[in-house]
Design an enzyme around this catalytic site. Structure first.
Site, short mmCIF file in Angstrom:
data_model
loop_
_atom_site.label_atom_id
_atom_site.label_comp_id
_atom_site.label_asym_id
_atom_site.label_seq_id
_atom_site.Cartn_x
_atom_site.Cartn_y
_atom_site.Cartn_z
CG HIS A 42 67.23 20.47 -7.12
ND1 HIS A 42 66.19 21.24 -7.58
CD2 HIS A 42 66.92 19.18 -7.44
CE1 HIS A 42 65.28 20.46 -8.15
NE2 HIS A 42 65.70 19.21 -8.08
CG HIS A 67 63.32 20.86 -14.84
ND1 HIS A 67 62.42 21.50 -14.02
CD2 HIS A 67 63.42 19.59 -14.36
CE1 HIS A 67 62.00 20.67 -13.10
NE2 HIS A 67 62.58 19.51 -13.28
#
Length: 591
Positions: free
Chosen positions: A124, A170
């Site tokens: 992830h 991110h």
């Protein structure tokens, strides 16, 4: 070296040499049974392998190979010319040549089934070096993951500041970006360093169509013939890992920003309802029953998670907007579609797809839709990812997802702790290739069209009997003042099972004070209803009266591949790296 220091070191070396003579009574009794006049010959060693170690195919040649591997011990006068004396036998069973998993087993699962029939080692936010809010983005963690055998790499792709190139980061955080092309090249160079089975790149796409076209060009130029891209149409069935050896696949969905889908909310670090990592034990939280977990998380807002699969890939708008070359790259189509959970879990006999759920969505869904999830994952791929408030890159209990058939249980590979250790344990199976075949009961319906229910009361299939004899190696791998400045450490071991709720348990040995080589000699039994999903968890801690107990090593092993008999079990540090010397002597029996 001072005389006093030399005396201490000499005494310890002398004590270590005597450790075999101080072997647990069970070990001495076994040696006596398989030796004559203090010597175990080759035929007797073969009998030991067959009867105690349960190595059904052990031959005289195997026994001879073990003896030959110990030839370097001759200078220590612990190797008898006719065979093994107690010291040599002890050295063998406590040595690296006697591990708990068979290193010769390799990849032995059937690799010709569809991808949906396997648990797949999944990362992830694979580009992050640390926390989810402010750490650097880099290709280094991607390389590390691939070298560990991870098969699914996730990249969040965004326009750069000038909107003419693509960065990986991110989004809506303070993480520093890395160029997409750098990540792609590193994936190509390292994809098959640990396993030849396919690598899947999941793209969280936040791009305009022109940048999608640029991504398509980058991917095609980087991977060339390595790329498996079946075209625009969804697959009717996923291909097998065997047919996709040394191939790279792309999995993604239409971009939310340009389809007027719900925008992800900017997360505030102050909203973290989860337990602060500083308040937890250094080695991570203990597993809890998932119904208790749901109660703990009931106030958390699912809308905080920004990996929603968004709009159905069949939405006409998505067909118009997405770049054609980009769409043709997609091998595993992702999308929830319209409606709620029941609609998302609909099984289409004409095509297969990937569905993504947050850990919270899954935990709540299994209460009402557990059987539907199992049936969905028989043909389709379910990806589960950490909830959005795990800013510290911690992880969740993967067993909840695995017991319902989820293939891609996405983990923060930098989030060290018990959850990640169990992930390491699962993927030690099948030669560490990153693909573990799901048990048959998760792949097909029963005679009455029923599917596996992990909450059902099941009969015990087998009982794992574990003897924890002793441990050693800390004196060599740790500073001598690491645990206590003024005395030897006080070690205890925790041994248990991670699995379906009825199998999950942890048990603890007594604490042995002031001993670098603890000999616990304790026996535990674990009744198992679903041994196919069980992981054996092993931890060692050092008791500290005034502060939190110190971490002293851990490992996690798939019960399905555990070798019976007396085995030397190497321990690992928090990051999952094996210590040079630290190991436990244990015995495993299925009764």
């Amino acid at each position: 070296m001072s005389k006093q220091t030399y005396k201490v070191c000499f005494c310890f070396r002398r004590r270590f040499r005597l450790a075999s003579a101080e072997a647990p009574a069970d070990i001495k009794a076994i040696f006596e049974r398989y030796s004559d006049n203090g010597v175990m010959g080759v035929d007797q060693l073969q009998s030991f392998l067959l009867e105690v170690q349960k190595e059904e195919n052990a031959t005289v040649d195997d026994a001879l190979a073990i003896m030959n591997s110990l030839h370097e011990l001759k200078h220590l006068n612990i190797f008898h010319r006719r065979g093994l004396n107690l010291e040599a036998f002890f050295k063998y069973i406590f040595g690296d040549i006697n591990p708990p998993l068979n290193p010769k087993l390799g990849v032995h699962h059937d690799m010709n089934a569809p991808l949906s029939h396997y648990f797949i080692y999944t990362g992830h936010n694979s580009y992050l070096t640390g926390n989810q809010l402010s750490s650097d983005c880099s290709d280094a963690p991607i390389i590390n993951a691939l070298h560990r055998g991870v098969r699914v790499i996730e990249l969040d792709i965004w326009p750069n500041s000038t909107k003419d190139d693509i960065h990986v980061l991110h989004g809506r955080t303070l993480t520093t970006p890395v160029e997409l092309i750098k990540c792609l090249r590193s994936i190509k160079e390292n994809a098959f360093s640990a396993s030849e089975y396919p690598v899947v790149i999941t793209l969280e796409d936040h791009l305009t169509p022109d940048l999608q076209a640029k991504v398509a060009e980058m991917i095609n130029e980087t991977f060339g013939d390595m790329l498996f891209s079946p075209g625009v149409e969804c697959l009717r069935e996923f291909p097998s890992p065997e047919s996709l050896k040394k191939r790279v696949m792309i999995s993604t969905k239409p971009p939310k920003e340009y389809l007027q889908a719900k925008e992800a909310k900017v997360k505030e670090s102050g909203s973290n309802k989860g337990k602060d990592s500083s308040e937890e034990e250094a080695w991570g939280t203990e597993f809890t029953d998932f119904k208790d977990k749901i109660d703990d998380d009931k106030d958390d807002n699912l809308d905080e998670d920004d990996e929603d699969d968004g709009v159905d890939e069949e939405d006409p708008k998505s067909q118009e907007i997405a770049a054609p070359a980009y769409k043709r790259l997609i091998a595993i189509h992702a999308g929830k579609g319209k409606g709620g959970m029941q609609d998302w879990l609909r099984v289409d006999p004409e095509k297969v797809r990937r569905l993504s759920l947050s850990e919270q969505e899954l935990e709540k869904a299994v209460i009402t839709y557990g059987r539907d999830i199992v049936r969905f994952t028989q043909r389709n791929i379910l990806r589960v990812y950490p909830k959005g408030i795990r800013f510290d890159s911690s992880n969740y209990n993967p067993l909840i997802a695995w017991m319902h058939g989820a293939q891609m249980v996405a983990f923060n590979m930098q989030g060290y702790g018990r959850s990640l250790w169990s992930m390491h344990g699962m993927f030690r199976a099948n030669g560490g290739c990153g693909y573990v075949k799901k048990p048959d009961f998760l792949l097909r319906d029963g005679p009455l069209n029923e599917v596996f229910d992990p909450q059902a009361k099941l009969h015990v299939k087998t009982t794992l009997k574990v003897t924890v004899y002793m441990g050693e190696g800390w004196y060599y791998d740790f500073r001598h003042t690491h645990f206590d400045a003024y005395s030897p450490p006080d070690f205890y071991a925790r041994v248990g099972i991670a699995g379906v709720p009825s199998d999950t348990v942890m048990k603890k040995t007594k604490t042995l004070e002031d001993n670098w080589i603890p000999t616990w000699d304790e026996v535990f039994e674990y009744p198992l209803t679903v041994p196919e999903l069980a992981l054996l968890r092993i931890e060692v801690h050092e008791y500290d009266m005034s502060e939190k107990d110190d971490f002293a090593g851990q490992t996690c092993l798939p019960v399905s591949e555990l070798r019976q008999g007396i085995r030397a079990v190497p321990l690992h540090n928090r990051k999952g790296e094996k210590y040079k010397s630290v190991k436990l002597l244990m015995r495993f029996e299925f009764v």
